[in-house]
Structure formats: structure tokens, C-alpha cells
Design an enzyme around this catalytic site. Structure first.
Site, short mmCIF file in Angstrom:
data_model
loop_
_atom_site.label_atom_id
_atom_site.label_comp_id
_atom_site.label_asym_id
_atom_site.label_seq_id
_atom_site.Cartn_x
_atom_site.Cartn_y
_atom_site.Cartn_z
N SER A 107 0.62 -1.17 0.35
CA SER A 107 -0.24 -0.10 0.12
C SER A 107 0.73 0.89 -0.14
O SER A 107 2.06 1.15 0.71
CB SER A 107 -0.63 -0.18 1.59
OG SER A 107 -1.56 1.03 1.45
N TYR A 130 -2.59 6.02 -4.19
CA TYR A 130 -3.25 6.21 -3.87
C TYR A 130 -3.01 7.65 -4.78
O TYR A 130 -1.77 8.11 -4.35
CB TYR A 130 -3.31 6.69 -2.71
CG TYR A 130 -4.41 5.80 -1.70
CD1 TYR A 130 -5.57 5.33 -1.79
CD2 TYR A 130 -4.00 4.87 -0.53
CE1 TYR A 130 -6.50 4.96 -2.03
CE2 TYR A 130 -4.18 4.48 -0.05
CZ TYR A 130 -6.14 4.25 0.05
OH TYR A 130 -6.56 3.46 0.20
N THR A 156 -5.79 2.89 -6.71
CA THR A 156 -7.11 2.66 -6.23
C THR A 156 -8.22 3.45 -6.70
O THR A 156 -7.56 4.89 -6.53
CB THR A 156 -6.94 2.82 -4.59
OG1 THR A 156 -5.49 1.36 -4.13
CG2 THR A 156 -8.21 2.48 -3.68
N LYS A 252 -8.33 -0.46 -9.31
CA LYS A 252 -9.24 -1.42 -7.53
C LYS A 252 -10.24 -0.47 -7.43
O LYS A 252 -9.86 0.78 -7.70
CB LYS A 252 -8.29 -1.35 -6.81
CG LYS A 252 -8.80 -2.06 -5.83
CD LYS A 252 -7.58 -2.15 -4.73
CE LYS A 252 -7.90 -2.83 -3.13
NZ LYS A 252 -8.68 -1.94 -1.63
N HIS A 276 -13.83 -1.25 -1.48
CA HIS A 276 -13.08 -1.21 -0.17
C HIS A 276 -12.79 -1.74 0.93
O HIS A 276 -12.40 -1.64 1.82
CB HIS A 276 -13.11 0.16 -0.01
CG HIS A 276 -11.51 0.69 -0.13
ND1 HIS A 276 -10.00 1.27 -0.94
CD2 HIS A 276 -10.53 1.10 1.69
CE1 HIS A 276 -9.60 1.85 -0.46
NE2 HIS A 276 -9.92 1.76 0.92
N ARG A 311 -12.98 -15.43 3.02
CA ARG A 311 -12.77 -15.56 4.32
C ARG A 311 -11.62 -17.49 4.08
O ARG A 311 -11.92 -18.12 5.16
CB ARG A 311 -13.82 -15.61 5.10
CG ARG A 311 -13.97 -14.10 5.87
CD ARG A 311 -12.70 -13.19 6.29
NE ARG A 311 -13.20 -12.05 6.60
CZ ARG A 311 -13.29 -11.30 5.74
NH1 ARG A 311 -11.88 -11.79 4.66
NH2 ARG A 311 -13.40 -9.68 5.50
N GLY A 330 -7.33 -9.02 1.53
CA GLY A 330 -7.11 -8.61 3.37
C GLY A 330 -7.13 -8.46 4.57
O GLY A 330 -6.32 -9.11 4.85
C1 LIG Z 1 -7.12 -2.16 7.24
C2 LIG Z 1 -6.94 -2.29 6.32
C3 LIG Z 1 -6.38 -0.95 4.87
C4 LIG Z 1 -6.36 -1.27 3.81
N1 LIG Z 1 -5.95 -0.44 3.15
C5 LIG Z 1 -5.89 0.15 2.47
C6 LIG Z 1 -4.78 0.59 0.96
O1 LIG Z 1 -3.75 1.10 1.70
N2 LIG Z 1 -5.10 0.96 0.28
C7 LIG Z 1 -6.08 0.48 -0.86
O2 LIG Z 1 -6.43 0.26 -1.91
N3 LIG Z 1 -6.85 -0.55 -0.43
C8 LIG Z 1 -6.99 -0.74 1.08
N4 LIG Z 1 -7.93 -1.63 1.98
C9 LIG Z 1 -8.50 -2.13 1.12
C10 LIG Z 1 -7.87 -3.68 0.72
O3 LIG Z 1 -7.03 -3.16 -0.11
C11 LIG Z 1 -8.91 -4.64 0.16
O4 LIG Z 1 -10.11 -3.98 -0.51
C12 LIG Z 1 -9.96 -5.50 1.41
O5 LIG Z 1 -9.60 -5.29 2.33
C13 LIG Z 1 -10.64 -6.84 0.63
O6 LIG Z 1 -11.65 -6.83 1.87
P1 LIG Z 1 -11.21 -8.10 2.52
O7 LIG Z 1 -10.78 -7.25 3.85
O8 LIG Z 1 -12.27 -8.23 3.58
O9 LIG Z 1 -10.50 -9.29 2.06
C14 LIG Z 1 -7.51 -1.64 3.62
C15 LIG Z 1 -8.85 -3.03 4.46
C16 LIG Z 1 -7.76 -2.83 5.42
C17 LIG Z 1 -8.52 -4.03 6.29
#
Ligand SMILES: Cc1cc2nc3c(=O)[nH]c(=O)nc-3n(C[C@H](O)[C@H](O)[C@H](O)COP(=O)(O)O)c2cc1C
Length: 379
Positions: A107, A130, A156, A252, A276, A311, A330
Site C-alpha cells: 500500500s 493513491y 485505487t 481497483k 474497499h 474468508r 485483506g
Molecule cells: C486495514 C485495512 C487497510 C486497507 N488499506 C488499503 C490501502 O491502503 N489501499 C487500498 O487500496 N485498499 C486498502 N484496503 C482495502 C483492501 O485493499 C481490500 O480492498 C479489502 O481489504 C478487501 O476486503 P477483505 O478485507 O474482506 O478481504 C484496506 C483494507 C483494510 C482491512
């Protein structure tokens, strides 16, 4: 240690080992968290077809995502502050992913920098961008990702402004961060975590610190970051980024058919159907419920990936059956990381691979590349 059989076990362990504010940061969605919940629960509504007396020998989960070989079509999602779930979190997760043979996505908002991860890993990783208002900073980030040999850029699109997570605000995880006795207490009650953090220098947003103008300490860094997301981001910017980067590009955050059409027109290598992880627009549909429509609309024009709510290996198969060439996890890897560091990320990947493999066999398929809607019940 208790037996770890499923992702939920890693989640329980992480909750015990990670300070509350950082565990909550991972385990939260926007506002009422209805989209966050739907991402998971909508997978359970999809039923698999049980088949028998089909040859189930010689199975393989190997596939490709944007033409790159993967041991299974599951990448690690870009997640901010992974280095707060565990010391040096991004490095450990990148190493686990590389050893397993799946992509790791770093990220922009990581704790370990692009250079930190590149130095600690042998295989190329993906970088998530970003687009900040400071376009010189963006140009520089892209150059750094190129110099580090990143093999895809994940751009993103669904965070022009920040969604609100009540848990983070209640925990005081804001910009600038407010450290109170409550936080100190939360950290002191997680001694293993504290020891790890004391053993590393990586405790801030290292992609940004020292690289952005006017950022000198944690307070100015946090404020800079919060103000830098660009509400004016548009499709011309995507073109600009595509040209600057010049390599494989993944868009994304697509959840709508019209946006999917626009995204396909950019010539990107793949799009990720995503909300997200339910952290932006609460009330939006789950990713998996939108996948079939987006596949119908642009499936012949661009490779389609999906994240949100995966999951288990069963969820991966369901997404693949509905037309996703690749998926991302994630929270499952963050729970693994918080629970056991690198070994926990490996464990999360092993759990998902085993579930996917057994499920595939019991649905009568031997290769994930042959999995299609025929493994699902129609009604
Ligand atoms: C703690 C956390 C931080 C995240 N930070 C970012 C990020 O910095 N950039 C981004 O594109 N998506 C971010 N996301 C979204 C994830 O890339 C992803 O879309 C999402 O976690 C997928 O869902 P899941 O957690 O149910 O697998 C974040 C998600 C979580 C849970």
C-alpha cells in the site's frame, strides 16, 4: 497455541496479540458496517454442486493473474498500516507471499517503504497507488516503484474522500494521532507486540516520511496524508498514471457496470471489483453480488478480479466460478500477521489453498483454470 484450522482462528489470536486500536482498524467497516458484513455473508448464499465418481487425482490451483504465474489466484490486498499489526508487517507478508507463490501488494500507506520491501524480498511485488494532490509526490512514488522492480501498479479509485469508521474515531485513531493513557495501556497489555515494535525503526508511513514537502514529524505527516486524497481525481488522471507507469496496470474499486465500462476503455490489464472491504460507501452492495453483472458487461474486454469478504478457499472458488480470474484477501492475511507474523500469513494462505483444493475436488474439478459456473447451483 490453540489449533489453527480456519481464518476465524487467526482472527481470534490476532485480537489477543494486537493492541485494540490496531486490531479494530483492520476489523472495521464504514458507518453501520452493513457492506462489510454483506461482503462476507453474500458468499454463504452461493451453493456449490456436489459431484461424485469424477477423477479427482492430480489437482492444481495454479493459474495466472495479468499473465503472471500464481500458485493460486489469491493475491494479498494492499492494506495501510500493516506494519502496525506486527513489527515490519509488510516485509513479513511480502516474504510469505513470495515463498507461497502469490502476489503481495504494498500500500501507499504502508509502514515499511517500497525500498524496505524490495531489499527484503527476492521476487517482484505489486505497488498500490493513491493519487495524492501533490502530483510531484505521485510522480516520484511511481519512479520509486519502477526502480524497485514492482511488476504491477494497482491504482485505487474508490478513495477520493475518506469513509468514516466509527471504531477508529472512538479509538482516537485519527490524524494527527492522539496518544492517551488508554493507548499506552492497550499497548502495554500486548507485550509481544511491544517487543517487536521496539526492535524495529519502521513505525511511521515510510513511503511518505522524508519524501513529501512540509512533512517533518508524525503530526504533520498525518495531517498531510489526511488532506492529500484528491476529490478531483478523474479518468484523465488514470490515463496520466498509465502513461507515467508504462507497465501492467490494475484498477481497483469498481462496483458499477458503467464505471466498469469506463475502466475497460482505459486499456488497463485488469479491474478489481471491490468496495474497499466495506470501508468506504456503507450501503453499497457486496462485491460478490456485483461480480456477475460486471462480468456480463466487460468480461470480454478486460481481466476481472475481486476482493471483499473472502474468508475461505470456498469463497475463492465461488468468485472464480462467477468469472473472477483472480481474487485478493485483506483481513485474512492481516489476522495471520497479527497472530503470528510471517508464519501467520503463510498459515492463512495454506488454509485457503487447502479449502480451495478440497472444495474443487468435491465439485468434480481438477484444475482451477477449468472452474466455471457449472460448479454452482443455479437457483
Ligand atoms: C486495514 C485495512 C487497510 C486497507 N488499506 C488499503 C490501502 O491502503 N489501499 C487500498 O487500496 N485498499 C486498502 N484496503 C482495502 C483492501 O485493499 C481490500 O480492498 C479489502 O481489504 C478487501 O476486503 P477483505 O478485507 O474482506 O478481504 C484496506 C483494507 C483494510 C482491512
Amino acid at each position: 497455541m490453540s489449533t489453527v484450522l480456519e481464518i476465524a482462528d487467526l482472527k481470534r489470536l490476532a485480537q489477543r496479540r494486537v493492541p485494540k486500536m490496531f486490531f479494530d482498524y483492520a476489523d472495521s467497516g464504514a458507518w453501520t458496517e452493513s457492506t462489510y458484513r454483506a461482503n462476507e455473508s453474500d458468499f454463504a448464499k452461493i451453493k456449490l454442486r456436489q459431484r461424485v465418481l469424477v477423477d479427482m487425482t492430480d489437482r492444481s490451483l495454479a493459474s495466472t493473474m495479468i499473465g503472471q504465474n500464481v500458485a493460486m489466484p489469491v493475491a494479498l490486498s494492499p492494506t495501510g498500516l500493516a506494519g502496525m499489526q506486527h513489527a515490519d508487517g509488510e516485509i513479513l507478508a511480502a516474504q510469505a507471499a513470495a515463498e507461497f507463490g502469490v502476489p503481495f501488494t504494498l500500500s501507499t500507506m504502508s509502514i515499511c517503504s517500497i525500498e524496505d520491501v524490495a531489499e527484503a524480498t527476492k521476487k517482484p511485488f505489486w505497488f498500490q497507488l493513491y493519487v495524492m494532490k501533490d502530483r510531484d509526490f505521485v510522480r516520484n512514488l511511481i519512479e520509486r516503484a519502477k526502480a524497485a522492480g514492482c511488476s504491477a501498479l494497482v491504482l485505487t479509485l474508490d478513495l477520493q474522500i475518506l469513509g468514516q469508521r466509527h471504531k477508529d474515531l472512538r479509538n482516537g485513531l485519527s490524524a494527527p494521532p492522539k496518544f492517551t493513557p488508554k493507548h499506552i495501556w492497550q499497548m502495554m497489555t500486548r507485550p509481544q507486540w511491544c517487543l517487536g515494535m521496539m526492535g524495529t525503526q519502521r513505525r511511521t508511513f515510510r513511503n511518505i516520511a522524508g519524501h513529501a514537502k512540509g512533512v517533518s514529524d508524525l503530526s504533520s505527516l498525518s495531517s498531510w496524508t489526511a488532506e492529500q486524497f484528491d476529490p478531483k481525481l478523474n479518468w484523465d488522471d488514470v490515463e496520466w498514471i498509465k502513461n507515467l507507469w508504462g507497465g501492467p496496470l490494475i484498477l481497483k474499486g469498481i462496483l458499477d457496470e458503467e464505471d466498469a465500462l469506463m475502466a475497460a476503455k482505459t486499456g488497463a490489464d485488469a479491474i478489481i471489483v471491490s468496495n474497499h472491504g466495506g470501508r468506504q460507501l456503507d450501503g453499497a452492495p457486496s462485491s460478490i453480488s456485483m461480480l456477475p453483472r460486471i462480468v456480463d458487461t466487460v468480461g470480454d474486454k478486460v481481466e476481472i478480479h475481486l476482493d471483499g469478504g473472502i474468508r475461505s478457499g470456498q469463497d475463492v472458488l465461488k468468485a472464480v466460478a462467477l468469472g473472477a480470474k483472480g481474487t485478493y484477501i485483506g483481513r485474512p492475511f492481516l489476522y495471520g500477521l497479527g497472530a503470528m507474523g510471517k508464519a501467520g500469513v503463510t498459515k492463512a494462505l495454506e488454509i485457503i489453498a487447502r479449502e480451495a483444493d478440497v472444495t474443487m475436488a468435491l465439485c468434480g474439478k481438477r484444475r482451477i483454470t477449468d472452474v466455471d459456473a457449472s460448479i454452482l447451483h443455479k437457483d
